[in-house]
Design a protein around this motif. Structure first.
Motif, PDB file in Angstrom:
ATOM      1  N   SER A  93       0.828  -1.220   0.000  1.00  0.00           N
ATOM      2  CA  SER A  93       0.000   0.000   0.000  1.00  0.00           C
ATOM      3  C   SER A  93       0.852   1.255   0.000  1.00  0.00           C
ATOM      4  N   GLU A  94       1.973   1.238   0.705  1.00  0.00           N
ATOM      5  CA  GLU A  94       2.766   2.477   0.795  1.00  0.00           C
ATOM      6  C   GLU A  94       3.920   2.523  -0.213  1.00  0.00           C
ATOM      7  N   GLN A  95       4.374   1.358  -0.689  1.00  0.00           N
ATOM      8  CA  GLN A  95       5.526   1.355  -1.598  1.00  0.00           C
ATOM      9  C   GLN A  95       5.124   1.019  -3.033  1.00  0.00           C
ATOM     10  N   GLY A  96       4.118   0.189  -3.210  1.00  0.00           N
ATOM     11  CA  GLY A  96       3.568  -0.052  -4.534  1.00  0.00           C
ATOM     12  C   GLY A  96       3.898  -1.390  -5.149  1.00  0.00           C
ATOM     13  N   LYS A  97       4.944  -2.080  -4.620  1.00  0.00           N
ATOM     14  CA  LYS A  97       5.358  -3.318  -5.299  1.00  0.00           C
ATOM     15  C   LYS A  97       4.239  -4.348  -5.270  1.00  0.00           C
ATOM     16  N   PRO A  98       4.238  -5.272  -6.243  1.00  0.00           N
ATOM     17  CA  PRO A  98       3.215  -6.316  -6.270  1.00  0.00           C
ATOM     18  C   PRO A  98       3.190  -7.097  -4.963  1.00  0.00           C
ATOM     19  N   LEU A  99       2.000  -7.499  -4.543  1.00  0.00           N
ATOM     20  CA  LEU A  99       1.820  -8.197  -3.278  1.00  0.00           C
ATOM     21  C   LEU A  99       2.675  -9.468  -3.214  1.00  0.00           C
ATOM     22  N   THR A 100       2.814 -10.109  -4.357  1.00  0.00           N
ATOM     23  CA  THR A 100       3.647 -11.326  -4.381  1.00  0.00           C
ATOM     24  C   THR A 100       5.079 -10.988  -3.985  1.00  0.00           C
ATOM     25  N   GLU A 101       5.590  -9.860  -4.465  1.00  0.00           N
ATOM     26  CA  GLU A 101       6.949  -9.440  -4.104  1.00  0.00           C
ATOM     27  C   GLU A 101       7.008  -8.991  -2.647  1.00  0.00           C
ATOM     28  N   ALA A 102       5.930  -8.362  -2.190  1.00  0.00           N
ATOM     29  CA  ALA A 102       5.917  -7.879  -0.803  1.00  0.00           C
ATOM     30  C   ALA A 102       5.979  -9.049   0.173  1.00  0.00           C
ATOM     31  N   ARG A 103       5.255 -10.119  -0.128  1.00  0.00           N
ATOM     32  CA  ARG A 103       5.285 -11.305   0.730  1.00  0.00           C
ATOM     33  C   ARG A 103       6.710 -11.890   0.779  1.00  0.00           C
ATOM     34  N   THR A 104       7.335 -11.955  -0.388  1.00  0.00           N
ATOM     35  CA  THR A 104       8.711 -12.459  -0.439  1.00  0.00           C
ATOM     36  C   THR A 104       9.638 -11.573   0.378  1.00  0.00           C
ATOM     37  N   GLU A 105       9.422 -10.253   0.302  1.00  0.00           N
ATOM     38  CA  GLU A 105      10.273  -9.342   1.071  1.00  0.00           C
ATOM     39  C   GLU A 105      10.081  -9.548   2.572  1.00  0.00           C
ATOM     40  N   ILE A 106       8.848  -9.752   3.003  1.00  0.00           N
ATOM     41  CA  ILE A 106       8.618  -9.967   4.444  1.00  0.00           C
ATOM     42  C   ILE A 106       9.338 -11.236   4.904  1.00  0.00           C
ATOM     43  N   GLU A 107       9.270 -12.289   4.100  1.00  0.00           N
ATOM     44  CA  GLU A 107       9.975 -13.537   4.454  1.00  0.00           C
ATOM     45  C   GLU A 107      11.485 -13.302   4.519  1.00  0.00           C
ATOM     46  N   SER A 108      12.001 -12.566   3.514  1.00  0.00           N
ATOM     47  CA  SER A 108      13.425 -12.268   3.502  1.00  0.00           C
ATOM     48  C   SER A 108      13.808 -11.416   4.707  1.00  0.00           C
ATOM     49  N   ALA A 109      12.981 -10.413   4.979  1.00  0.00           N
ATOM     50  CA  ALA A 109      13.267  -9.519   6.121  1.00  0.00           C
ATOM     51  C   ALA A 109      13.312 -10.319   7.422  1.00  0.00           C
ATOM     52  N   ALA A 110      12.348 -11.219   7.597  1.00  0.00           N
ATOM     53  CA  ALA A 110      12.307 -12.030   8.826  1.00  0.00           C
ATOM     54  C   ALA A 110      13.541 -12.921   8.930  1.00  0.00           C
ATOM     55  N   SER A 111      14.038 -13.385   7.792  1.00  0.00           N
ATOM     56  CA  SER A 111      15.190 -14.310   7.819  1.00  0.00           C
ATOM     57  C   SER A 111      16.441 -13.636   8.389  1.00  0.00           C
ATOM     58  N   TYR A 112      16.531 -12.311   8.275  1.00  0.00           N
ATOM     59  CA  TYR A 112      17.691 -11.616   8.863  1.00  0.00           C
ATOM     60  C   TYR A 112      17.585 -11.593  10.386  1.00  0.00           C
ATOM     61  N   LEU A 113      16.371 -11.553  10.910  1.00  0.00           N
ATOM     62  CA  LEU A 113      16.207 -11.613  12.370  1.00  0.00           C
ATOM     63  C   LEU A 113      16.561 -13.012  12.870  1.00  0.00           C
ATOM     64  N   LEU A 114      16.158 -14.026  12.110  1.00  0.00           N
ATOM     65  CA  LEU A 114      16.500 -15.398  12.497  1.00  0.00           C
ATOM     66  C   LEU A 114      18.007 -15.609  12.457  1.00  0.00           C
ATOM     67  N   TRP A 115      18.629 -15.196  11.352  1.00  0.00           N
ATOM     68  CA  TRP A 115      20.078 -15.385  11.186  1.00  0.00           C
ATOM     69  C   TRP A 115      20.861 -14.702  12.317  1.00  0.00           C
ATOM     70  N   TYR A 116      20.462 -13.472  12.692  1.00  0.00           N
ATOM     71  CA  TYR A 116      21.228 -12.779  13.729  1.00  0.00           C
ATOM     72  C   TYR A 116      20.800 -13.176  15.138  1.00  0.00           C
ATOM     73  N   ALA A 117      19.614 -13.828  15.245  1.00  0.00           N
ATOM     74  CA  ALA A 117      19.293 -14.471  16.530  1.00  0.00           C
ATOM     75  C   ALA A 117      20.302 -15.586  16.781  1.00  0.00           C
ATOM     76  N   GLU A 118      20.738 -16.220  15.724  1.00  0.00           N
ATOM     77  CA  GLU A 118      21.742 -17.293  15.838  1.00  0.00           C
ATOM     78  C   GLU A 118      23.161 -16.734  15.938  1.00  0.00           C
ATOM     79  N   GLU A 119      23.469 -15.770  15.082  1.00  0.00           N
ATOM     80  CA  GLU A 119      24.833 -15.223  15.068  1.00  0.00           C
ATOM     81  C   GLU A 119      25.179 -14.473  16.349  1.00  0.00           C
ATOM     82  N   ALA A 120      24.156 -13.981  17.060  1.00  0.00           N
ATOM     83  CA  ALA A 120      24.426 -13.268  18.324  1.00  0.00           C
ATOM     84  C   ALA A 120      25.330 -14.099  19.229  1.00  0.00           C
ATOM     85  N   ASN A 121      25.147 -15.414  19.141  1.00  0.00           N
ATOM     86  CA  ASN A 121      25.860 -16.324  20.058  1.00  0.00           C
ATOM     87  C   ASN A 121      27.202 -16.774  19.500  1.00  0.00           C
ATOM     88  N   ARG A 122      27.636 -16.164  18.405  1.00  0.00           N
ATOM     89  CA  ARG A 122      28.902 -16.597  17.791  1.00  0.00           C
ATOM     90  C   ARG A 122      29.843 -15.427  17.517  1.00  0.00           C
TER      91      ARG A 122
END
Ligand SMILES: NC(=O)C1=CN([C@@H]2O[C@H](COP(=O)(O)OP(=O)(O)OC[C@H]3O[C@@H](n4cnc5c(N)ncnc54)[C@H](O)[C@@H]3O)[C@@H](O)[C@H]2O)C=CC1
Ligand SMILES: O=C(O)[C@H](O)CS(=O)(=O)O
Length: 483
Positions: A93-122
């Motif tokens: 709604s605010e950026q304009g990209k197709p919803l299919t791309e937006a869903r992929t971006e949310i998954e990608s964005a979340a994966s950085y939180l997961l990765w650094y939840a793990e890397e915090a301990n290393r």
């Protein structure tokens, strides 16, 4: 999902706030120009207060164990995925990209939180074998301190978590300034961290005037690092303004990615990857193909196959599941794309398809996906970042020629090679002056790998084991042993 009539775009020390001035900013849907909502919109005063609160929160946050910090990141990761559809709707709604791309971006964005939840301990220190019998040498990793994160509008979710993930994991506290066009996604991510109980003051958000907020963040001695993603021009300004306090920087700046289609390339695959790279997010990505060099012997077939696919792409409102090409972010973006096409045609380029604003009835900022041939290296589109759905295609004859052409611009973010030859993979990857090389792959960004440019595309890495080290100081401790 449309947010309420008025939102608070400022979050300081655990409280959603109005601005001191009472200023608000309308957030516009770029596909329809409809007002989505209004948000409180701050400036220098709010930014300085956010820095103070982040500084106050730093001792306790940095002294938590890595495992404790990791837990917050992991919970936020889970909540992002639970709310994927709602977040994607806000993003589109605010950026304009197709919803299919937006869903992929949310998954990608979340994966950085997961990765650094793990890397915090290393994040490891070191004990160095001493050259002196009565000395012990240690290296201990410590969080840098208060950091400022300034993010662009083109990836309103992943550009935020690529910075929040490693900085929070390392023990830093954060002042986040999202792009003024797309603050709602950042606000929603901050709300998720609030919901998982992130302590007050650890993460602060200031939607506001870029100059004023930027001035506060660069001139405050308490901000120890600025992590910025955006244009090279603004990156240059941040470098200048950060010199006063010798502030550390991590800069993901502009790009001008070449795709090199070699004569031995898998042609169908090269066409599909070029299409995907160029027109993702309507060409508004820093690593999308900005120019193509195709070997002369396969050029006609490449252009013909590509044109057929480009002409079939559906243009429309990103909220429509069938849309492949959404709007551009604003009028200036459309005018820049049009200027590049007009300049190229004026210098002799031929338009194969597109080359004009889309005349759909949606009212927003649309430009047709465009292919140009008969281009030369003097054209603006071959030298300036277009950041739009325009693809110039130039032919080449030799590998030496295409390496020279690919390396001739000051940018060095991403470059792509289409070839089936192992020899060429290494010969070209080693010769190309870029921080990221994609070989038969145009989506290199992933949480486990270090993403970043060289030359005027910036410095610093996001992702991988390197990404967290941007936010860590390695302190050397030398201990003399008494007899
Ligand atoms: N390397 C990368 O990953 C990316 C690069 N870009 C580049 O940025 C450009 C378009 O994106 P924009 O968001 O318009 O870039 P921009 O550089 O104008 O803005 C990026 C962010 O910086 C803020 N900003 C602008 N002026 C500032 C200042 N003086 N002090 C502090 N903050 C300031 C903006 O409000 C926004 O939050 C293109 O050139 C594109 O290539 C954009 C996104 C990603
Ligand atoms: O800003 C961008 O263009 C992103 O870095 C593209 S990607 O890394 O998310 O693919």
């Amino acid at each position: 999902m449309i947010v309420g009539q008025k939102e608070k775009g400022i979050f300081i020390n655990g409280e959603w706030r109005d601005s001191y001035s009472g200023t608000v900013r309308a957030i516009i849907n770029p596909a329809t120009l409809e007002k989505l909502t209004e948000i409180s919109y701050g400036g220098k005063e709010e930014a300085l207060e956010a820095v103070e609160e982040a500084k106050a929160a730093f001792p306790s946050w940095s002294k938590k164990t890595a495992r404790e910090r990791s837990t917050f990141l992991y919970k936020a990761y889970e909540k992002m995925l639970e709310n994927k559809e709602q977040l994607a709707q806000i993003l589109t709604s605010e950026q304009g990209k197709p919803l299919t791309e937006a869903r992929t971006e949310i998954e990608s964005a979340a994966s950085y939180l997961l990765w650094y939840a793990e890397e915090a301990n290393r994040v490891y220190g070191e004990i160095i074998p001493s050259s002196k019998v009565n000395r012990r040498s240690l290296v201990i990793p410590q969080a840098i301190g208060v950091i400022a994160a300034i993010t662009p509008w083109n990836f309103p979710a992943s550009m935020v978590t690529r910075k929040l993930g490693p900085s929070l994991a390392a023990g830093c506290t954060v002042v986040l300034k999202p792009a003024s066009q797309t603050p709602l996604t950042a606000m929603a991510i901050v709300k998720i961290f609030e919901e998982v109980g992130l302590p007050k003051g650890v993460l602060n958000l200031v939607s506001g005037d870029a100059k004023g907020v930027g001035e506060a963040l660069t001139q405050s001695p308490d901000v120890r690092l600025i992590t910025f993603t955006g244009s090279t021009e603004v990156g240059r300004e941040l470098m200048k303004n950060s010199a006063q306090h010798i502030k550390k920087l991590s800069l993901e700046l502009g790009g001008h990615a070449p795709i090199l289609v070699m004569d031995d390339a898998n042609l169908e695959n090269a066409v599909d990857l070029t299409l995907a790279s160029k027109f993702r997010n309507c060409g508004q990505t820093c690593i999308c193909a900005n120019r193509v060099y195709v070997h002369r012997e396969i050029a006609d077939s490449f252009v013909e196959k590509l044109a057929v696919k480009v002409k079939s792409m559906k243009i429309g409102n990103g909220i429509d599941e069938a849309t492949v090409i959404g709007p551009m972010i604003d009028r200036n973006a459309v005018e820049k794309a049009a200027e590049h096409v007009e300049d190229a045609v004026h210098q002799g380029a031929t338009i194969i398809t597109g080359g004009k604003e889309w005349q759909g009835n949606l009212g927003g900022h649309f430009y047709e996906p465009t292919i140009l041939v008969d281009v030369n290296d003097q054209m603006k589109v071959m030298n300036e970042e277009t950041f739009g759905p325009v693809l110039p295609i130039e032919t080449f004859d030799s590998i030496e020629e295409v390496i020279e052409k690919a390396n001739q611009l000051p940018y060095g973010l991403a470059a792509y090679i289409m070839t089936e030859s192992t020899n060429r993979v290494f010969q070209l990857s080693e010769a190309l002056e870029y921080g990221i090389i994609g070989v038969n792959d145009v989506f290199p960004a992933t949480a486990e790998a270090p993403f970043g440019g060289i030359k005027e595309s910036g410095f610093g890495k996001e992702g991988g084991k390197e990404g967290i080290m941007e936010f860590v100081e390695m302190k050397y401790v030398s201990i003399g042993m008494t007899n």
